[in-house]
Design an enzyme around this catalytic site. Structure first.
Site, PDB file in Angstrom:
ATOM      1  N   ASP A 228      -7.469  -6.390   3.926  1.00  0.00           N
ATOM      2  CA  ASP A 228      -8.509  -5.701   3.152  1.00  0.00           C
ATOM      3  C   ASP A 228      -9.467  -6.726   2.552  1.00  0.00           C
ATOM      4  OD1 ASP A 228      -9.790  -3.544   1.734  1.00  0.00           O
ATOM      5  OD2 ASP A 228      -8.743  -4.222  -0.064  1.00  0.00           O
TER       6      ASP A 228
ATOM      7  N   TYR B  68       0.791  -1.234   0.000  1.00  0.00           N
ATOM      8  CA  TYR B  68       0.000   0.000   0.000  1.00  0.00           C
ATOM      9  C   TYR B  68       0.822   1.284   0.000  1.00  0.00           C
ATOM     10  CZ  TYR B  68      -4.726  -1.866   0.569  1.00  0.00           C
ATOM     11  OH  TYR B  68      -5.946  -2.455   0.354  1.00  0.00           O
TER      12      TYR B  68
ATOM     13  N   LYS C 294       1.301 -15.308   3.244  1.00  0.00           N
ATOM     14  CA  LYS C 294       1.478 -16.120   2.039  1.00  0.00           C
ATOM     15  C   LYS C 294       2.964 -16.449   1.937  1.00  0.00           C
ATOM     16  CE  LYS C 294      -0.030 -18.092  -1.653  1.00  0.00           C
ATOM     17  NZ  LYS C 294      -0.759 -19.354  -1.579  1.00  0.00           N
TER      18      LYS C 294
ATOM     19  N   ASP D 286      -4.949 -18.050   1.523  1.00  0.00           N
ATOM     20  CA  ASP D 286      -5.944 -18.717   0.665  1.00  0.00           C
ATOM     21  C   ASP D 286      -6.766 -19.706   1.487  1.00  0.00           C
ATOM     22  OD1 ASP D 286      -3.560 -20.119   0.915  1.00  0.00           O
ATOM     23  OD2 ASP D 286      -3.485 -20.806  -1.172  1.00  0.00           O
TER      24      ASP D 286
ATOM     25  N   ASP E 232     -13.671  -7.872   3.712  1.00  0.00           N
ATOM     26  CA  ASP E 232     -14.898  -7.812   2.893  1.00  0.00           C
ATOM     27  C   ASP E 232     -15.588  -9.176   2.924  1.00  0.00           C
ATOM     28  OD1 ASP E 232     -14.597  -5.115   2.101  1.00  0.00           O
ATOM     29  OD2 ASP E 232     -15.312  -5.558   0.080  1.00  0.00           O
TER      30      ASP E 232
HETATM   31  C1  IPM Z   1     -10.788  -0.117   2.712  1.00  0.00           C
HETATM   32  C2  IPM Z   1     -10.689   0.329   1.252  1.00  0.00           C
HETATM   33  C3  IPM Z   1      -9.347   0.992   0.982  1.00  0.00           C
HETATM   34  C4  IPM Z   1      -8.247  -0.034   1.275  1.00  0.00           C
HETATM   35  C5  IPM Z   1      -9.214   1.564  -0.436  1.00  0.00           C
HETATM   36  C6  IPM Z   1     -10.288   2.587  -0.724  1.00  0.00           C
HETATM   37  C7  IPM Z   1      -7.862   2.141  -0.701  1.00  0.00           C
HETATM   38  O1  IPM Z   1     -10.921  -0.753   0.409  1.00  0.00           O
HETATM   39  O2  IPM Z   1     -10.633   0.740   3.597  1.00  0.00           O
HETATM   40  O3  IPM Z   1     -11.036  -1.295   2.962  1.00  0.00           O
HETATM   41  O4  IPM Z   1      -7.914  -0.851   0.411  1.00  0.00           O
HETATM   42  O5  IPM Z   1      -7.725  -0.019   2.379  1.00  0.00           O
HETATM   43 MN    MN Z   2     -11.569  -2.570   1.441  1.00  0.00          MN
END
Ligand code: IPM
Ligand code: MN
Ligand code: NAD
Length: 344
Positions: A240, A132, A183, A216, A244
């Site tokens: 990240d 990042y 990983k 994974d 999700d």
């Molecule tokens: C999050 C978002 C950010 C990240 C993006 C917008 C850069 O996806 O906060 O999860 O990847 O950290």
């Molecule tokens: Mn995200």
């Protein structure tokens, strides 16, 4: 009195933060809230992303930042989001990205036979390194010989402090399991550093079972058997992605909250979701992630009771189907905010 910088941001960010602000004003009227006009509109208007004077004020004068989301199709480079969100994470050194995966309502589970007792995990996502940092470059751009490089960074200091934060969290709460995910079978250098650091810190916590999964396999196991996990610690990009996945385990991306934290310093709280251009302006964005995020922020500010009240009210809304359309409800963003305030 705590001082909070409010950054509604882009798209549904502004819509959901408005509801979070109403909750904050109701529960903690003594907080000093100051709004900052930052995001795509501002960038398109005068080119400002995160001005230095704003950054210095956040750093020196505020206790927390409450942010909606950043990202707008009119700014394809996403430069304002990089400067404001990633810029805050890096420049304020917010090395802990703490993201709960907590199922509040059994009926929202997307996993057969898994309920709230099975899905209660805290993810510690490293927040200042990895892929990042923007290090790297492009060579011969736009030609058939184009080369692009994104550098993956891990430092002993960076890895050690996030691993320590994960173990300290587990120890403080009497939890018995911390899982590190990387990983290292493919990424030997950064993976090796993670492996050694994790083993060394884990040795200081003999009462906590320290395990490891390649990322994974972690993705698979989170779906197969989420009850295996109490605390997960991982790197920035993997964290990240995994969170999700975790968002859907708790019922949806509209329910996932997060804190970008440097203990003892100004820290930034935001829902996990983005600006959702596909539903912006329709008044149907789920504000509950933003509201739960406000709860996390209040706990950080020394008000754990307010956090608990917010969680209980959100659970109440979910159980009573006082929710937005993506969760099968009929309420608007504002109406969910009203329902929540009524419960509080
Ligand atoms: C999050 C978002 C950010 C990240 C993006 C917008 C850069 O996806 O906060 O999860 O990847 O950290
Ligand atoms: Mn995200
Ligand atoms: P997104 O999270 O914005 O949307 C993904 C899907 O989830 C969409 O279908 C959206 O409608 C839905 N969704 C998200 N939040 C919701 C909510 N509160 N209620 C109901 N539905 C919701 O992810 P994306 O589409 O990949 O990203 C859109 C923009 O947001 C991009 O510019 C991205 O970079 C940015 N982004 C910002 C942040 C942040 O600021 N923290 C986080 C993620 C993405």
């Amino acid at each position: 009195m705590s001082r909070i910088a409010i950054v509604p941001g882009d798209g549904i960010g502004a819509e959901v933060i408005a509801e979070g602000v109403r909750v904050l004003q109701h529960l903690a009227p003594d907080l000093a809230l100051e709004h900052f006009d930052l995001g795509a509109d501002r960038y398109l208007r005068d080119g400002a992303t995160l001005p230095d004077d704003v950054f210095v004020r956040w750093r020196d004068e505020f206790d927390a930042i409450y942010l909606g989301a950043l990202g707008d199709p009119r700014v394809p480079s996403n430069v304002h989001a990089k400067d404001i969100l990633l810029g805050s994470r890096f420049r304020l050194d917010l090395f802990i990205n703490q993201r709960p995966i907590k199922l509040l309502d059994a009926r929202r589970s997307v996993l057969k036979d898994k309920g709230p007792q099975d899905i209660d995990i805290m993810v510690f996502r490293e927040n200042t390194e990895d892929l990042y940092t923007g290090m790297g470059g492009t060579f011969k751009e736009g030609t058939p010989d184009e080369v692009a490089q994104e550098v993956c960074i891990a430092t002993r200091k960076g890895v050690e402090r996030i691993v320590r934060a994960a173990f300290a969290y587990a120890a403080e709460r009497g939890l018995s399991r911390v899982c590190m995910s990387d990983k290292s079978n493919a990424m030997r250098h950064t993976g090796g550093l993670w492996q050694r650091t994790f083993r060394e810190v884990a040795a200081e916590y003999p009462g906590i079972e320290a395990s490891h999964l390649y990322v994974d396999v972690l993705a698979m196991e989170l779906v197969r058997a989420p009850e295996r996990f109490q605390v997960i610690v991982t790197s920035n990009l993997f964290g990240d992605i995994i969170t999700d996945l975790g968002a859907i385990l708790q019922g949806g991306i509209g329910l996932a909250c997060s804190g970008n934290i440097h203990p003892g310093r100004v820290s930034l709280f935001e829902p996990v979701h983005g600006s959702a251009p596909d539903i912006t302006g329709k008044g149907i964005a789920n504000p509950l992630a933003a509201v739960l995020t406000a709860g996390m922020m209040l706990e950080f500010l020394g008000r754990p009771d307010d956090h608990a009240r917010i969680q209980a009210a959100v659970r109440g809304c979910l159980l009573a189907d006082e929710v937005t359309p993506e969760l099968g409800g009929t309420l608007s963003t504002r109406a969910v905010g009203d329902a929540l305030l009524a419960r509080l």
